[in-house]
Write a protein that holds these residues in place. Structure first.
Motif, PDB file in Angstrom:
ATOM      1  N   LEU A  10       0.822  -1.204   0.000  1.00  0.00           N
ATOM      2  CA  LEU A  10       0.000   0.000   0.000  1.00  0.00           C
ATOM      3  C   LEU A  10       0.859   1.257   0.000  1.00  0.00           C
ATOM      4  O   LEU A  10       0.498   2.269  -0.617  1.00  0.00           O
ATOM      5  CB  LEU A  10      -0.931   0.000   1.216  1.00  0.00           C
ATOM      6  CG  LEU A  10      -2.066  -1.031   1.184  1.00  0.00           C
ATOM      7  CD1 LEU A  10      -2.799  -1.060   2.521  1.00  0.00           C
ATOM      8  CD2 LEU A  10      -3.046  -0.728   0.058  1.00  0.00           C
ATOM      9  N   CYS A  11       1.994   1.191   0.684  1.00  0.00           N
ATOM     10  CA  CYS A  11       2.894   2.349   0.717  1.00  0.00           C
ATOM     11  C   CYS A  11       3.603   2.550  -0.627  1.00  0.00           C
ATOM     12  O   CYS A  11       3.987   3.668  -0.971  1.00  0.00           O
ATOM     13  CB  CYS A  11       3.923   2.181   1.829  1.00  0.00           C
ATOM     14  SG  CYS A  11       3.216   2.278   3.481  1.00  0.00           S
ATOM     15  N   ALA A  12       3.776   1.459  -1.377  1.00  0.00           N
ATOM     16  CA  ALA A  12       4.411   1.557  -2.695  1.00  0.00           C
ATOM     17  C   ALA A  12       3.413   1.946  -3.775  1.00  0.00           C
ATOM     18  O   ALA A  12       3.799   2.401  -4.855  1.00  0.00           O
ATOM     19  CB  ALA A  12       5.055   0.218  -3.059  1.00  0.00           C
ATOM     20  N   ALA A  13       2.116   1.757  -3.493  1.00  0.00           N
ATOM     21  CA  ALA A  13       1.086   1.933  -4.516  1.00  0.00           C
ATOM     22  C   ALA A  13       0.845   3.401  -4.844  1.00  0.00           C
ATOM     23  O   ALA A  13       0.943   4.279  -3.992  1.00  0.00           O
ATOM     24  CB  ALA A  13      -0.222   1.294  -4.046  1.00  0.00           C
ATOM     25  N   THR A  14       0.537   3.633  -6.110  1.00  0.00           N
ATOM     26  CA  THR A  14       0.028   4.939  -6.521  1.00  0.00           C
ATOM     27  C   THR A  14      -1.493   4.910  -6.581  1.00  0.00           C
ATOM     28  O   THR A  14      -2.138   5.957  -6.608  1.00  0.00           O
ATOM     29  CB  THR A  14       0.576   5.340  -7.897  1.00  0.00           C
ATOM     30  OG1 THR A  14       0.186   4.352  -8.863  1.00  0.00           O
ATOM     31  CG2 THR A  14       2.100   5.441  -7.866  1.00  0.00           C
TER      32      THR A  14
END
Length: 413
Positions: free
Chosen positions: A278-282
């Motif tokens: 989720l932290c890597a997601a755009t």
């Protein structure tokens, strides 16, 4: 300890040992049968290959007329099709992408139509889509694999990432983790904390879909859930290496120039892997099966996600999604209670619920019997009404998501 107690204790150990061995034996037998099935289904090389597309299908994918493709073939321009019975022309996906490149070179003004890839010079950033939910059976893997394949068929460069230790996404791409992966071959290799880490580029594997690569998954992904608390307890994995929640983002950044879209199939739990994704997601897709128990479970998932992400934000994590959407999956339009729940969700979340739902269809399950997706089978494999209904649903869902991607790049869909 009395003799009776000792005997009982010893008996329990024997039962535990025999149960352990029995489960291991079952796993070995199942694995062997799955391998035998793969050998039969994908003979002679025991590897999946993508079917060829008719000239009509190829023309629709490229965005030209079938007659124009015929003219190109007669003129000998671009990749040439295979010719079947009755002079029918068939193209591989590699041929189709070759034709896209040829047409883009011949007509630069329409290059972006034929090749919709992102333009870094115009600040079109890598789109990283996390497909997630707390509850299993909500259609995450079905959504992930069909979205990745849809985008590849449309001409984008796609990376599919299997973050689920159960590796269902990998299985749909023809991998049997216990046989095809030697170890340190998943995303964990790129985000682990020790000296055995590897660059993500070494882990990525091509698939039989031209333009679509895979980071496979297996049980070793679970190691991240065990090692991360140890690193946090000893305050390692922070300075210099980045906190745990940034490791997936850093790994993906190392290969960003090779792709337009990354699709991550998250595990059905809110652990460190899902949080890192989720932290890597755009962008985020939350799949919802429209049953009240599933909706209630999602409520808890959203509370927990919000709490954990707020901690990440306070620790310096950036959480700026281009879009977050709820996707209704396994939807039965004639089911009254389901229709009520979908209406309830739309009244709550408005446009954050995708307009198109993914319908429940035997086409998905029937294709899955041979570890295939709807894009891999032909219309003749099912009754036409069943196939068309499922494909229309897929096209609507994935087209809507593609439109959101283009909007994030400041393009018109």
């Amino acid at each position: 300890m009395s003799a009776a107690a000792a005997e009982r204790d010893g008996g329990e150990r024997d039962v535990a040992w025999s149960t352990d061995r029995a489960i291991a034996q079952d796993a070995e037998m199942l694995s062997a049968q799955l391998q035998a099935m793969r050998d039969r289904l994908y003979a002679p090389a025991s590897r999946k290959v993508l079917r060829r597309f008719s000239s009509g299908e190829a023309a629709r994918l490229i965005g030209v007329s079938d007659g124009y493709l015929r003219q190109l073939s007669i003129a000998g321009e671009g990749p040439q099709p295979d010719t079947g019975a009755g002079g029918r022309r068939y193209y591989s996906l590699e041929d189709i992408n070759g034709l896209r490149r040829h047409l883009a070179e011949q007509n630069p003004a329409k290059a972006r139509i034929y090749l919709p890839r992102r333009d870094e010079a115009k600040a079109e950033h890598l789109q990283v889509i996390a497909v997630t939910n707390f509850k299993g059976g909500s259609g995450k893997t079905t959504t992930s694999v069909h979205l990745a394949q849809h985008l590849a068929l449309a001409g984008y460069r796609v990376l599919a990432v299997d973050l689920d230790p159960q590796a269902s996404l990998s299985a749909l791409f023809g991998y049997q983790p216990e046989l095809d992966l030697d170890g340190n071959d998943t995303l964990y290799a790129a985000i682990r904390y020790d000296d055995a880490s590897r660059p993500l580029a070494e882990v990525i594997r091509p698939t039989y879909f031209d333009g679509l690569d895979l980071v496979p998954g297996n049980l070793e992904l679970q190691e991240f859930e065990h090692t991360t608390p140890q690193m946090l307890a000893t305050r390692q994995g922070a300075a210099g290496e980045g906190m745990f929640f940034a490791r997936v983002q850093t790994a993906l950044a190392s290969v960003a120039d090779r792709y337009d879209v990354v699709v991550m199939d998250c595990p059905p739990q809110l652990g460190f892997l899902t949080l890192s994704a989720l932290c890597a997601a755009t962008s985020v897709l939350v799949t919802i099966h429209p049953q009240m128990l599933d909706v209630a479970s999602m409520s808890q998932f959203l509370f927990m996600t919000a709490d954990l992400l707020s901690v990440v934000r306070e620790a310096g994590g950036a959480l700026n999604f281009d879009f977050m959407r709820y996707l209704v999956t396994r939807y039965e339009p004639n089911d009254g209670p389901q229709t009520q729940i979908v209406g309830f969700l739309r009244s709550l979340f408005g446009e954050r619920v995708l307009t198109a739902p993914l319908v429940k269809s035997t086409a998905f399950s029937d294709a899955g019997l041979t570890k295939q997706t709807l894009y891999e089978v032909t219309r003749e494999s099912f009754s036409r009404a069943t196939y068309d209904r499922a494909m229309d649903s897929l096209t609507a869902v994935n087209g809507e998501i593609e439109g959101l991607i283009l909007k994030a790049w400041n393009r018109q869909a």
